[in-house]
Every structure is written in structure tokens, then in C-alpha cells.
Design a protein around this motif. Structure first.
Motif, mmCIF file in Angstrom:
data_model
loop_
_atom_site.group_PDB
_atom_site.id
_atom_site.type_symbol
_atom_site.label_atom_id
_atom_site.label_comp_id
_atom_site.label_asym_id
_atom_site.label_seq_id
_atom_site.Cartn_x
_atom_site.Cartn_y
_atom_site.Cartn_z
ATOM 1 N N LYS A 310 0.840 -1.205 0.000
ATOM 2 C CA LYS A 310 0.000 0.000 0.000
ATOM 3 C C LYS A 310 0.874 1.254 0.000
ATOM 4 O O LYS A 310 0.621 2.210 -0.737
ATOM 5 C CB LYS A 310 -0.924 -0.005 1.228
ATOM 6 N N TRP A 311 1.918 1.242 0.828
ATOM 7 C CA TRP A 311 2.817 2.399 0.881
ATOM 8 C C TRP A 311 3.531 2.606 -0.443
ATOM 9 O O TRP A 311 3.729 3.738 -0.879
ATOM 10 C CB TRP A 311 3.837 2.208 2.000
ATOM 11 N N ALA A 314 1.275 4.355 -3.004
ATOM 12 C CA ALA A 314 1.159 5.794 -2.727
ATOM 13 C C ALA A 314 2.458 6.520 -3.060
ATOM 14 O O ALA A 314 2.439 7.630 -3.613
ATOM 15 C CB ALA A 314 0.790 6.008 -1.264
ATOM 16 N N ARG A 322 0.384 14.381 -0.790
ATOM 17 C CA ARG A 322 -0.130 13.094 -0.307
ATOM 18 C C ARG A 322 -0.494 13.221 1.170
ATOM 19 O O ARG A 322 0.073 14.027 1.896
ATOM 20 C CB ARG A 322 0.917 11.992 -0.499
ATOM 21 N N ILE A 360 5.907 7.425 2.310
ATOM 22 C CA ILE A 360 5.025 7.700 1.167
ATOM 23 C C ILE A 360 5.169 9.121 0.655
ATOM 24 O O ILE A 360 4.595 9.463 -0.384
ATOM 25 C CB ILE A 360 3.551 7.413 1.519
ATOM 26 N N THR A 442 -5.168 5.150 -2.228
ATOM 27 C CA THR A 442 -3.737 5.356 -2.470
ATOM 28 C C THR A 442 -3.482 6.073 -3.791
ATOM 29 O O THR A 442 -2.400 6.634 -3.999
ATOM 30 C CB THR A 442 -2.996 4.007 -2.476
ATOM 31 N N PRO A 450 -3.430 11.258 -3.361
ATOM 32 C CA PRO A 450 -3.050 9.933 -2.862
ATOM 33 C C PRO A 450 -3.037 9.911 -1.334
ATOM 34 O O PRO A 450 -2.460 10.792 -0.697
ATOM 35 C CB PRO A 450 -1.644 9.725 -3.434
ATOM 36 N N THR A 451 -3.687 8.906 -0.774
ATOM 37 C CA THR A 451 -3.861 8.850 0.683
ATOM 38 C C THR A 451 -3.679 7.424 1.180
ATOM 39 O O THR A 451 -4.288 6.488 0.637
ATOM 40 C CB THR A 451 -5.267 9.328 1.090
ATOM 41 N N CYS A 452 -2.863 7.269 2.213
ATOM 42 C CA CYS A 452 -2.689 5.965 2.866
ATOM 43 C C CYS A 452 -3.448 5.966 4.183
ATOM 44 O O CYS A 452 -3.299 6.888 4.988
ATOM 45 C CB CYS A 452 -1.210 5.681 3.144
#
Length: 730
Positions: A310-311, A314, A322, A360, A442, A450-452
Motif C-alpha cells: 500500500k505504501w 502511494a 499526499r 510515502i 492510495t 493519494p492517501t494511505c
């Protein structure tokens, strides 16, 4: 443990931070004083820890002593024995007391602190039943393959040497986390308290030397000391003699119950921000992501998506603005893992988030915490403020030239906001409803950037992964999932609380080895995992390993970590109705399968529990559940049928019993219960008639009474007040 890279501004900053922490703590002089350690978290407060704290303060003031200090910590997770108080005297074994109220405070102070005589009968989990000057705790983890053998050998040698039990006692723990690939299978580790000496041994010859020099002579064997400090040494130095804890493996919760959650200097003393210094010193986001990938860390919020992956997604986005979000919107009934970690070790969560943000490339982060957690909110806000003041947040973090800051946003209690896209909409000020994916957050998340999003427990593991290495973390779990998992163990189990075990641990070990078995020694019926979106694992499958794959194949989920133990006295139909009523009420209503599907399923379950259903209703219920599972928009709707489907699969006879026989064997479904009076047992005392709210019980004094079944509302009051067991519940 990894060391921050030397000869750079970050290393210099961290060196100053650590020296300042040491100086502040040394100036207080607390290490040379008697420490009264009191749990300070929501559960401890509810049990009465604030009253115990107040009483201790009065006793200290009245005694005029200046060699006693109160040390507040977070929650250990031993919920059913709170408030827990520890008395830590320099050079002596720590003593922990359970269920401490004002009266017990007086006894502890006058006997233990003033006279040096501990109260054996009030010790936590009977930990003073075998008192000794030294405690040798052997590691029996999977990688310390010689641990059990060497412990038995040491016990034999102690007996042969005539060492009295008052001098040495031995015990074991699940794992210290001190092994590496080089030492695996070749040695074991032994922690000696109160000396806090950790040995790495491999032969009985090592035991002979430790026996002669340390156990008998009182002098540590220097060449056998472990050169590294394992991640759980501090925790087990205090709690290693408690059965509830020594079957666990503490990584995410390693500081809970030992560190002051409001004290930055204490967190630094326990290794805090060493991982951040390492990361910023290397200045390589891809190195961080690679370590997390090697760790095989999967999201602990329930989805189980690989965190490193996931990281990486992103990190690779062309958009440079982000965001990072910590999901603390813990809404599962019976779940309190996130709350425990936020309240007990907030600086660790902050450090994990800062590392993730660097990986990220995020410039701003958010804590999304449910508003019903006021103490967790307070402690996170306090941690953020202290970190900003210390140069660990904001501009030019640790002298690295990198900027990052965070803020807290409160959730209003909507269960659906635990879902990523609904949570994002909530932060944006919109109604918390999920969106169709893809695009995933992401790629396009908060304000289109983009977002974690990771949950609290995921971030709690990050500093450990950096400090001890991704491969080390991976080796704590299974081939598919690295590390440990924290569970909120509740229900019909003897020992409730927060439990952290390696992934791959059988469910039965959690329930029986840690939880002590089913309450009142009833038969285990099932284990429910994953909260209202989880399923029921029957007792016949209790050897199943705790991992994402096995639980999913069994019709359940890992979820955020709720684990409810069910006994023979529980009704699976009633429980399915309870969980479905929760998800039906919490449905946002955006998609038809969830909005209408959960409503219609709940109607059928209401018919079953009230005795109005027919057998064909079970087929309708199953079809509806599968349709909702396959077509709902988000994870809430897709997982909502899990309790229904798993109970139908494993306990279908119970449904048939409700429908055909109009009977609930567990006597939980009120409509299927009938109260009657045994004329042979009833003595005509009239207590039941006098307490009946609808006056449906008739009979003269000293003659058998009778219940009018048509008027009876089945409140059970007559059953409760009868002192002669004449009222039967059938």
C-alpha cells in the motif's frame, strides 16, 4: 536493535534528545525510590484506579516520606483484575496487586511499603504464591527450540544443588523476540529478575556456570549475557511471572503497562524515536518500504492488505501532495484494542505515523478517532504537542530538512466510517458513505490526493520493524503474515482483556492457555472473531490458526481483533440476530443490497427467535445473505452476512429447533421461554406473586401457585426471586 546512522544532523539531534531524556529522568531521582505503579487508562479508571491513586497520595503525604513516587502507566490488558497496582522497590522483585480499592491501598501501604511485608493473598494472579529472591524466566518461543529442555535441566540442577525455593524460582514466557537467523534453534534466552540480566545459553555447561555464579553466588556471568536488548525485556521484567502475560508475545503492546503515556522522556528512555532517527538518517523512503514488505506486515484493521505494498503504491504516484490517516474509529462491539494502544503508548503510534509519512512522501497526517474515546484523544493531542516542542513534528524534523505535521479529527460514532472511503468523506466534511473503488485511496483519496490509511495497531508495529528488522518481524508470524495480532478477548472466558499473540497461534491456546478456559468450566461452543462482520468458529475447529487465510476460509474474518468466547449457554440464533441488528442499524443506506438485505435478513431472524418462522425461511435467509455478500458496495455490507452464514453452516440444527420445536435450548430467546411453577416444590410463600409486574400468578398462602401463561410477559422476575427453585424456566 538498529542504531541511527552516525555523523549526520539527525544522529546528532537524536543523541541530544536521548541525553536530555536521561538528564530529566535522572534529575527526578525516581529510579532510586519505591515506585507505586498505577494503571491509568479508561478501563482502569472505570474499575477505580483514580480512587486508589488518591488514597496512595494521602498515605504518602501523611507518612512524610520522600522516597516514594507514584508512577502512572497505561493499561496492561488484564481487564478482569483491574485496578492493578505494582510496588517496585530497588533491588527487589516487583509485586503486583489486583482489584485494588481504597481499603486495600491502606493494607498495601501499611504492610508492604512501611513494613516490607507483601500481601500474598492480594497478589495479581497468585504471583506471590511462590516467593523467591531471584526469578529465572526461560524463553520457550518457536525459535528457541532448546528452551523447554534447558528449563527442565535447570530445575533439576537447582534441586540437586539444594538451592531453596525461597532463593530461586523458574518460569517461562512465550517469546522474548531475541532470536536472529544466526541463533535460531541453537540457543535459548533466560531473563533474571530483579537483576534484569538476559542470558543467551545453549548447553547444560552454561547452566552450571549460571547456577554456581548467579543463582548461588549472586554475581552475573558476563560472557553469557545477551549483547542485544530484546523488545520484550522491559515488559517481562515486570510481568514475566504472570501466567496471563507469559503466554503472549508483546510487540505492538510492548510498552503498555510500563511506560508513562504522557511522558516523552520516558518513551525515549525505552527506545523511542530511535527508529525515526534511523529512517531519517538513511533518507531513503524505498528502504523503509522494503523493510515493511520484508516484515510481511498486513493491515491490522481487518482488510489484511500488505502494508508495504500500500505504501509503495502511494509513494509511486505522480501527484506529490499526499496524505496519511490513522484509523482509530474502533466501532466493533467488545473491541478495545485501538483504544488501549492510543491511551497506553501514544508516542509509539505517533512515531509509526511519522515513519509512514516519510515513506510515502506525505506532508500532513490525520488521526481519525471516535469521539467516545476522550482519554485516547487527550493523550494523542498531548503526544503531538510534546513532539512539536521537541522538534519531532513540524518543520525540519530532527534536523533532517523534512516537514510533516498531524492533527486530530473526531468521528461521530458511525460504524461505516471505519471503511476507508467513508472515513475520507467524513474528514472532508461530507456524510460518511463509501465510494465505488477503484480508484483506491492510495491513488485518489482525501481531497482527490493519494492517501494511505492504516489502523492504530498497524502503526504500533512500525518502529519495531525498523529497530529489529523486517525479517525478524516476519519470523514472529506465519509464512503469509508476519508479526503478532492483538485481540480483545471477551465473552464467556475466565480471563478477559487484551491479548497479543503471534499470527499462527491456535485459537484454543488463546482461549485456554491465556484466557483460562470457558467461564464456570462450561463447554466451549464457538469462538466469534472479527466483530459484527465476523463469523462463528465452532469448538470442533478451535485448533485453527489465527491468520487471515484460515479464518476467511472458515467463514469469518480477522477484523480489527475482537474475539468473543461462547459457551453452551449461548444461543447462536440470538447472537446472529444481535450482530445483524448492529450492522443493519449502522448501514449507511447508500446501496440496496446492504440497506434492504440486512433489513429483510433481520426480519427473518426475528421470526425465528419469536417462534413464527417456517423451515423454508432458512433457505430465504441463506439466499439473501449470499446475495448481500456478493453485491454490497463496501466491506460492511459484504461482511454483514458472515454471522448468519457461519451459524447456518455450523449450527443449523439450532435454527431447526427454534422453528420446529419452538424451543431455545440456551433459554436466550424470550418468546420461546415459558415459566411454570412446580407444585411439588412450591411452598406458597407468595414472593413470586408479590413481585410479578402483571399480576399473572395466583394461589393462596401455603398452597402451590400457578402462572397464567396468556398474561405472562416472560420477564423472569418470578424465577429470580424464588428462593426454593420452584419456578422453572423451560
Amino acid at each position: 536493535m538498529a542504531n541511527p546512522v552516525a555523523a549526520n544532523p539527525v544522529a546528532d539531534f537524536f543523541d541530544r534528545l536521548r541525553k536530555n531524556a536521561d538528564a530529566v529522568l535522572a534529575e527526578s531521582g525516581d529510579s532510586a525510590k519505591i515506585q507505586i505503579q498505577i494503571g491509568s487508562a479508561t478501563c482502569e479508571h472505570a474499575a477505580g484506579s483514580l480512587e486508589a491513586l488518591d488514597e496512595f497520595q494521602k498515605h504518602i503525604q501523611a507518612s512524610g516520606r520522600d522516597d516514594i513516587v507514584i508512577h502512572k502507566t497505561g493499561c496492561t490488558g488484564r481487564c478482569s483484575k483491574e485496578p492493578i497496582v505494582g510496588i517496585i522497590s530497588p533491588g527487589k522483585m516487583p509485586v503486583k496487586y489486583e482489584r485494588v480499592d481504597r481499603a486495600l491501598v491502606h493494607k498495601i501501604f501499611s504492610s508492604h511499603i512501611q513494613k516490607g511485608e507483601p500481601l500474598v493473598e492480594h497478589a495479581l494472579d497468585g504471583s506471590l504464591d511462590e516467593r523467591a529472591e531471584l526469578s529465572f524466566i526461560f524463553c520457550e518461543g518457536r525459535r528457541c527450540t532448546t528452551g523447554q529442555t534447558l528449563k527442565h535441566a535447570f530445575d533439576r540442577k537447582l534441586k540437586e544443588a539444594g538451592v531453596p525455593a525461597s532463593r530461586v524460582k523458574t518460569s517461562h514466557v512465550r517469546c522474548f523476540g531475541a532470536c536472529s537467523d544466526e541463533t535460531e534453534g541453537k540457543c535459548t534466552h533466560v531473563l533474571v529478575n530483579p537483576d534484569q540480566v538476559l542470558y543467551r545459553i545453549s548447553t547444560e555447561k552454561d547452566l552450571d556456570e549460571i547456577l554456581a555464579k548467579h543463582a548461588i553466588g549472586g554475581e552475573p556471568v558476563e560472557h553469557l549475557r545477551c549483547p542485544e536488548k530484546p523488545i520484550t525485556q522491559d515488559f517481562y521484567s515486570l510481568y514475566g511471572d504472570i501466567h496471563f502475560f507469559n503466554h503472549q508475545n508483546r510487540i505492538a503492546m510492548r510498552n503498555s503497562g510500563i511506560v508513562d503515556p504522557e511522558n516523552l522522556e520516558e518513551y525515549v528512555r525505552f527506545g523511542g524515536f530511535a527508529a525515526l532517527a534511523t529512517v531519517l538518517g538513511k533518507n531513503d523512503p524505498l528502504w523503509v518500504i522494503n523493510e515493511v514488505l520484508k516484515a510481511r506486515l498486513r493491515g491490522r484493521g481487518g482488510g489484511g492488505f500488505p502494508t508495504g505494498q500500500k505504501w509503495k503504491i502511494a509513494h509511486d504516484q505522480p501527484e506529490k501532495t499526499r496524505y496519511l490517516i490513522c484509523n482509530g474509529d474502533e466501532g466493533d462491539p467488545g473491541a478495545f484494542m485501538d483504544r488501549g494502544m492510543l491511551e497506553s503508548d501514544p508516542f509509539n503510534i505517533v512515531e509509526g505515523m511519522i515513519i509512514a509519512a516519510f515513506a510515502i512522501g506525505a506532508g500532513h497526517g490525520f488521526y481519525y478517532i471516535r469521539a467516545e474515546y476522550p482519554l485516547a484523544i487527550k493523550r494523542i493531542q498531548n503526544a503531538l504537542a510534546q513532539c512539536r516542542k521537541a522538534g519531532l513534528l513540524g518543520k525540519n524534523i530532527m534536523g533532517s530538512g523534512w516537514d510533516f505535521d498531524m492533527e486530530v479529527r473526531l468521528g461521530a460514532g458511525a460504524f461505516v466510517c471505519g471503511e476507508e472511503t467513508a472515513l475520507i468523506r467524513s474528514i472532508e466534511g461530507e456524510r460518511g458513505q463509501p465510494k465505488v473503488r477503484p480508484p483506491y485511496p492510495t491513488v485518489r483519496g482525501l481531497w482527490g490526493k493519494p492517501t494511505c490509511i492504516n489502523n492504530v495497531e498497524t502503526f504500533a508495529n512500525i518502529s519495531a520493524i525498523i529497530n529489529y528488522g523486517g525479517e525478524w518481524f516476519a519470523n514472529q508470524g506465519t509464512a503469509d503474515s508476519g508479526g503478532t495480532k492483538v485481540f480483545a478477548l471477551a465473552g464467556n472466558v475466565k480471563h478477559t482483556g487484551l491479548v497479543e499473540v503471534p499470527l499462527g497461534t491456535p485459537l484454543s491456546k488463546v482461549v485456554f492457555n491465556i484466557g483460562g478456559g470457558v467461564k464456570d468450566d462450561k463447554a466451549l461452543k464457538a469462538i466469534q472473531t472479527g466483530g459484527p462482520a465476523g463469523g462463528f468458529i465452532p469448538a470442533s475447529q478451535s485448533e485453527m490458526e489465527v491468520d487471515f487465510g484460515p479464518l476467511s476460509r472458515a467463514g469469518s474474518i480477522m477484523g480489527s481483533g475482537g474475539m468473543i468466547v461462547l459457551s453452551e449457554d449461548d444461543c447462536m440464533v440470538d447472537l446472529s440476530k444481535f450482530y445483524l441488528s448492529f450492522t443493519q442499524e449502522e448501514s449507511c443506506g447508500k446501496c440496496t443490497p446492504c440497506r434492504e438485505g440486512t433489513t429483510r435478513m433481520l426480519e427473518i431472524l426475528e421470526k425465528v427467535t419469536s417462534g413464527r418462522a417456517v423451515l423454508s425461511d432458512l433457505d430465504k435467509l441463506e439466499r439473501l445473505a449470499k446475495l448481500c455478500q456478493q453485491t454490497a458496495l463496501c466491506g460492511l455490507g459484504r461482511a454483514a452476512p458472515n454471522p448468519v452464514l457461519s451459524s447456518l453452516k455450523n449450527f443449523r440444527d439450532e435454527y431447526r429447533e427454534h422453528i420446529v420445536e419452538k424451543k431455545c435450548k440456551a433459554k436466550k430467546c424470550v418468546a420461546l421461554i415459558r415459566y411454570q411453577i412446580d407444585p411439588e416444590t412450591c411452598i406458597g410463600c407468595t414472593v413470586c406473586a408479590r413481585n410479578c409486574p402483571v399480576e399473572c400468578i395466583s394461589g393462596q398462602r401455603k398452597t402451590a401457585h400457578l402462572i397464567d401463561q396468556e398474561r405472562c410477559v416472560k420477564c423472569g422476575q418470578c424465577f429470580e426471586v424464588c428462593r426454593f427453585d420452584a419456578v422453572e424456566r423451560v
